[in-house]
Design an enzyme around this catalytic site. Sequence first.
Site, PDB file in Angstrom:
ATOM      1  N   ARG A 179       0.834  -1.202   0.000  1.00 37.56           N
ATOM      2  CA  ARG A 179       0.000   0.000   0.000  1.00 37.56           C
ATOM      3  C   ARG A 179       0.867   1.250   0.000  1.00 37.56           C
ATOM      4  O   ARG A 179       0.565   2.231  -0.683  1.00 37.56           O
ATOM      5  CB  ARG A 179      -0.938   0.001   1.210  1.00 37.56           C
ATOM      6  CG  ARG A 179      -2.050  -1.025   1.132  1.00 37.56           C
ATOM      7  CD  ARG A 179      -3.028  -0.871   2.282  1.00 37.56           C
ATOM      8  NE  ARG A 179      -3.779   0.369   2.193  1.00 37.56           N
ATOM      9  CZ  ARG A 179      -4.464   0.904   3.199  1.00 37.56           C
ATOM     10  NH1 ARG A 179      -4.472   0.319   4.378  1.00 37.56           N
ATOM     11  NH2 ARG A 179      -5.138   2.029   3.029  1.00 37.56           N
ATOM     12  N   CYS A 238      -0.911   6.384   8.748  1.00 36.42           N
ATOM     13  CA  CYS A 238      -1.283   5.090   8.166  1.00 36.42           C
ATOM     14  C   CYS A 238      -2.379   5.375   7.154  1.00 36.42           C
ATOM     15  O   CYS A 238      -2.292   6.368   6.436  1.00 36.42           O
ATOM     16  CB  CYS A 238      -1.717   4.107   9.249  1.00 36.42           C
ATOM     17  SG  CYS A 238      -3.075   4.722  10.276  1.00 36.42           S
TER      18      CYS A 238
END
Length: 282
Positions: A179, A238
């Site tokens: 990611r 995040c």
Amino acid sequence: MKTTLIAAAELAALPPAEVLIVDCRKDLADPAQGRRDYLAGHVPGAVYAELDTDLSDLSLQSQGLGRHPLPSAAAFAAVLGRWGWRPGLQVVAYDAANGALAAARLWWLLRYAGERAAAVLDGGFAAWQAAGLPVETALPRRAATTVTVRFDPARVVLDHAALHAVPAPLLLDARAAPRYRGDSEPLDPVAGHVPGALNRPFADNLAADGRFKGAAELKAEFLALLGTRAPSDVVHMCGSGVTACHNLLAMEHAGLAGSRLYAPSWSGWVSDRSRPAATGEG
């Protein structure tokens, strides 16, 4: 007073009147699964925390604050009061395994509110069960309290532009490497990472048994990333400001306190498509 991690045996030895245990289990793919798991069996005396409503304020998503915007101090105080918390009462949060989701988020919210008597169950509910400790299905009866908390703005970054201030903070992204690199993005509309951010997947904080690595090992790993930078120069992010708290917890457990949370995180950053997105290793 436990301030970062607590072992299952240590939690079991605490008198029930001296601890507030909070079950934070959450499955992002099935939002109701965590509560179902709690009702099926939990640590005796544990109350349940819902990530989306108790530890976040989803009504603020439209303001560019990410998928899990922080609750207000008043809203968080109301949640704590519903659980029967009082200032100074030891809190122990746990989730399914390693504290990566809402348990670390609750720990950080208590830090944000200036409370130090908060810890995460090392290894989570899985460690509790592996130790053969009791599980119950009964819902706890705790007398509600009335409390007030104040958040410390020095612990959080909400302004997107602050990530590239002069001097810029050291930004650590807790998402998994695919990611971060932009190879895949299952949750947000844009793949990649904030330009200049380094990758520190939260899973790297854990040993093979699912518990946190030792403090000395964690310290060495984070110092290798920090170089000459102080912990206070570090900002964690995040996808939505949840798993980043795992890195905040790991750093504090390692004796590297003082870093901050970029609460909007990647989902907040890409809420404005004009902001740049980097791909690859960095």
